[in-house]
Enzyme design. Sequence first.
Site, PDB file in Angstrom:
ATOM      1  N   SER A   1       0.397   4.161   1.735  1.00 58.05           N
ATOM      2  CA  SER A   1       0.413   5.020   2.916  1.00 58.05           C
ATOM      3  C   SER A   1       1.845   5.098   3.440  1.00 58.05           C
ATOM      4  O   SER A   1       2.677   4.213   3.182  1.00 58.05           O
ATOM      5  CB  SER A   1      -0.511   4.474   4.003  1.00 58.05           C
TER       6      SER A   1
ATOM      7  N   ARG B   1       0.855  -1.179   0.000  1.00 62.63           N
ATOM      8  CA  ARG B   1       0.000   0.000   0.000  1.00 62.63           C
ATOM      9  C   ARG B   1       0.896   1.235   0.000  1.00 62.63           C
ATOM     10  O   ARG B   1       2.065   1.167   0.367  1.00 62.63           O
ATOM     11  CB  ARG B   1      -0.895   0.008   1.246  1.00 62.63           C
TER      12      ARG B   1
ATOM     13  N   SER C   1     -11.333   1.130  15.624  1.00 58.88           N
ATOM     14  CA  SER C   1     -11.362  -0.269  16.036  1.00 58.88           C
ATOM     15  C   SER C   1     -12.541  -0.565  16.953  1.00 58.88           C
ATOM     16  O   SER C   1     -12.710   0.083  17.992  1.00 58.88           O
ATOM     17  CB  SER C   1     -10.041  -0.587  16.760  1.00 58.88           C
ATOM     18  N   LEU C   2     -13.337  -1.577  16.589  1.00 57.14           N
ATOM     19  CA  LEU C   2     -14.420  -2.012  17.478  1.00 57.14           C
ATOM     20  C   LEU C   2     -13.861  -2.572  18.779  1.00 57.14           C
ATOM     21  O   LEU C   2     -14.495  -2.469  19.832  1.00 57.14           O
ATOM     22  CB  LEU C   2     -15.287  -3.061  16.789  1.00 57.14           C
ATOM     23  N   ARG C   3     -12.701  -3.189  18.711  1.00 59.09           N
ATOM     24  CA  ARG C   3     -12.046  -3.708  19.924  1.00 59.09           C
ATOM     25  C   ARG C   3     -11.785  -2.574  20.904  1.00 59.09           C
ATOM     26  O   ARG C   3     -12.169  -2.659  22.092  1.00 59.09           O
ATOM     27  CB  ARG C   3     -10.716  -4.388  19.537  1.00 59.09           C
ATOM     28  N   ARG C   4     -11.141  -1.513  20.424  1.00 60.64           N
ATOM     29  CA  ARG C   4     -10.847  -0.379  21.308  1.00 60.64           C
ATOM     30  C   ARG C   4     -12.134   0.293  21.779  1.00 60.64           C
ATOM     31  O   ARG C   4     -12.243   0.725  22.929  1.00 60.64           O
ATOM     32  CB  ARG C   4      -9.954   0.629  20.586  1.00 60.64           C
TER      33      ARG C   4
ATOM     34  N   LYS D   1      -2.064  -7.110  11.785  1.00 57.68           N
ATOM     35  CA  LYS D   1      -3.434  -6.903  12.291  1.00 57.68           C
ATOM     36  C   LYS D   1      -4.402  -6.521  11.171  1.00 57.68           C
ATOM     37  O   LYS D   1      -5.611  -6.529  11.372  1.00 57.68           O
ATOM     38  CB  LYS D   1      -3.463  -5.875  13.424  1.00 57.68           C
ATOM     39  N   ASP D   2      -3.875  -6.232   9.965  1.00 60.36           N
ATOM     40  CA  ASP D   2      -4.733  -5.942   8.817  1.00 60.36           C
ATOM     41  C   ASP D   2      -4.996  -7.176   7.948  1.00 60.36           C
ATOM     42  O   ASP D   2      -5.731  -7.098   6.969  1.00 60.36           O
ATOM     43  CB  ASP D   2      -4.091  -4.867   7.928  1.00 60.36           C
TER      44      ASP D   2
ATOM     45  N   ARG E   1     -11.231   7.146  10.725  1.00 60.29           N
ATOM     46  CA  ARG E   1     -10.604   6.402   9.630  1.00 60.29           C
ATOM     47  C   ARG E   1      -9.505   7.235   8.998  1.00 60.29           C
ATOM     48  O   ARG E   1      -9.333   8.415   9.293  1.00 60.29           O
ATOM     49  CB  ARG E   1     -11.658   6.053   8.563  1.00 60.29           C
ATOM     50  N   GLY E   2      -8.777   6.624   8.074  1.00 56.68           N
ATOM     51  CA  GLY E   2      -7.695   7.308   7.384  1.00 56.68           C
ATOM     52  C   GLY E   2      -6.351   6.772   7.817  1.00 56.68           C
ATOM     53  O   GLY E   2      -6.233   6.038   8.803  1.00 56.68           O
TER      54      GLY E   2
ATOM     55  N   THR F   1      -3.375  11.236   8.589  1.00 56.47           N
ATOM     56  CA  THR F   1      -4.723  11.825   8.536  1.00 56.47           C
ATOM     57  C   THR F   1      -5.343  11.839   9.923  1.00 56.47           C
ATOM     58  O   THR F   1      -5.973  12.828  10.339  1.00 56.47           O
ATOM     59  CB  THR F   1      -5.615  11.016   7.576  1.00 56.47           C
ATOM     60  N   ARG F   2      -5.179  10.775  10.666  1.00 56.49           N
ATOM     61  CA  ARG F   2      -5.755  10.694  12.013  1.00 56.49           C
ATOM     62  C   ARG F   2      -5.127  11.736  12.934  1.00 56.49           C
ATOM     63  O   ARG F   2      -5.828  12.379  13.719  1.00 56.49           O
ATOM     64  CB  ARG F   2      -5.569   9.287  12.574  1.00 56.49           C
TER      65      ARG F   2
ATOM     66  N   THR G   1     -11.318   6.375  17.398  1.00 57.09           N
ATOM     67  CA  THR G   1     -10.706   5.089  17.107  1.00 57.09           C
ATOM     68  C   THR G   1     -11.427   4.459  15.918  1.00 57.09           C
ATOM     69  O   THR G   1     -12.615   4.700  15.718  1.00 57.09           O
ATOM     70  CB  THR G   1     -10.751   4.123  18.306  1.00 57.09           C
TER      71      THR G   1
ATOM     72  N   CYS H   1     -13.062  -7.496  11.640  1.00 53.63           N
ATOM     73  CA  CYS H   1     -13.234  -6.127  12.112  1.00 53.63           C
ATOM     74  C   CYS H   1     -14.660  -5.899  12.608  1.00 53.63           C
ATOM     75  O   CYS H   1     -14.970  -4.843  13.147  1.00 53.63           O
ATOM     76  CB  CYS H   1     -12.888  -5.141  11.005  1.00 53.63           C
TER      77      CYS H   1
END
Length: 311
Positions: free
Chosen positions: A14, A12, A130-133, A84-85, A150-151, A155-156, A128, A243
């Site tokens: 990024s 990617r 992340s649903l986990r966080r 983790k992706d 997101r981003g 960006t974040r 965040t 996710c």
Amino acid sequence: MSVPSKIVIASRESRLAMWQAVHVQGRLSELNPGAEVVILGMTTKGDQILDRPLAEIGGKGLFIKELEVAMQEGKAHLAVHSMKDVPMVMPEGFVLAAISARENPRDAFVSNKYAGLDELPAGAVVGTSSLRREAILRAKYPQLVIKSLRGNLDTRLRKLDAGEYDAIILAAAGLIRLGLKERIKAVLTPEQSLPAPGQGALGIELVDGDAAMAGIVAPLNDAETAHCVKAERAFSRALGGSCQVPLGGYAVIDNGQLWLRGFVATADGKEMVSAELRGNPADDEALGLKLAAELRAQGADAILEKLALCK
């Protein structure tokens, strides 16, 4: 087995993904001085759709599909991913051939105003993706406002600096790798925020059956990290981890034993089951399955059924 004159890494585009690809490029260049190692930068669907949570648009596979197509078409030999992706079930025709040594796998608290989660006032906005966080924060800090973020990493951080959030939670590894360690106000302990399976580790993906390339990337595999990540991923896979499931799984090698902790929760954090176990690192995936079974015995199935109804 002969080394090709040119090795192409799909990545990617990024800044963090390119750092990861350049890191692997350097390692492969050292190990194969006769080969030219180059990076093929690509934009994935996951990078393009930023206005919706990842769980709504198809999950983690959106970050790797284009890279896999490049490998299938012979445009690239391997792809580098943040573990983790990577989806818990690899697409048919592809394998994870190596998992490199882990950077700090923990979550990081980032804020321009506050030193830690306990300092945030009621109503403070925390970002965040992340649903986990999110589940952890809602369970432990119900007075906070959790907003999707997101981003890419830059960006974040820009959104935080623009005042859209009072704090954001990111993976410490990404900040450290990009030389942004000073942005971390606090590294959260596993007790505060249990990391995601694979967090902090890099994975090398190949087309299944490419024995020559498997031999080339084999020296990049770190046995200790690989045992931990395999246990975490087996645990997540056994619970349908994606996710769309708020789930944490984190293993370390402690006194020669693999110590695996895990939880699954509802997105609002109101229901959560967790457990831990220890065993032989060589039994990594079996330990992951055993921990998943323990959570099911505690009631994880009821939580998973509720999550399935929400999709």
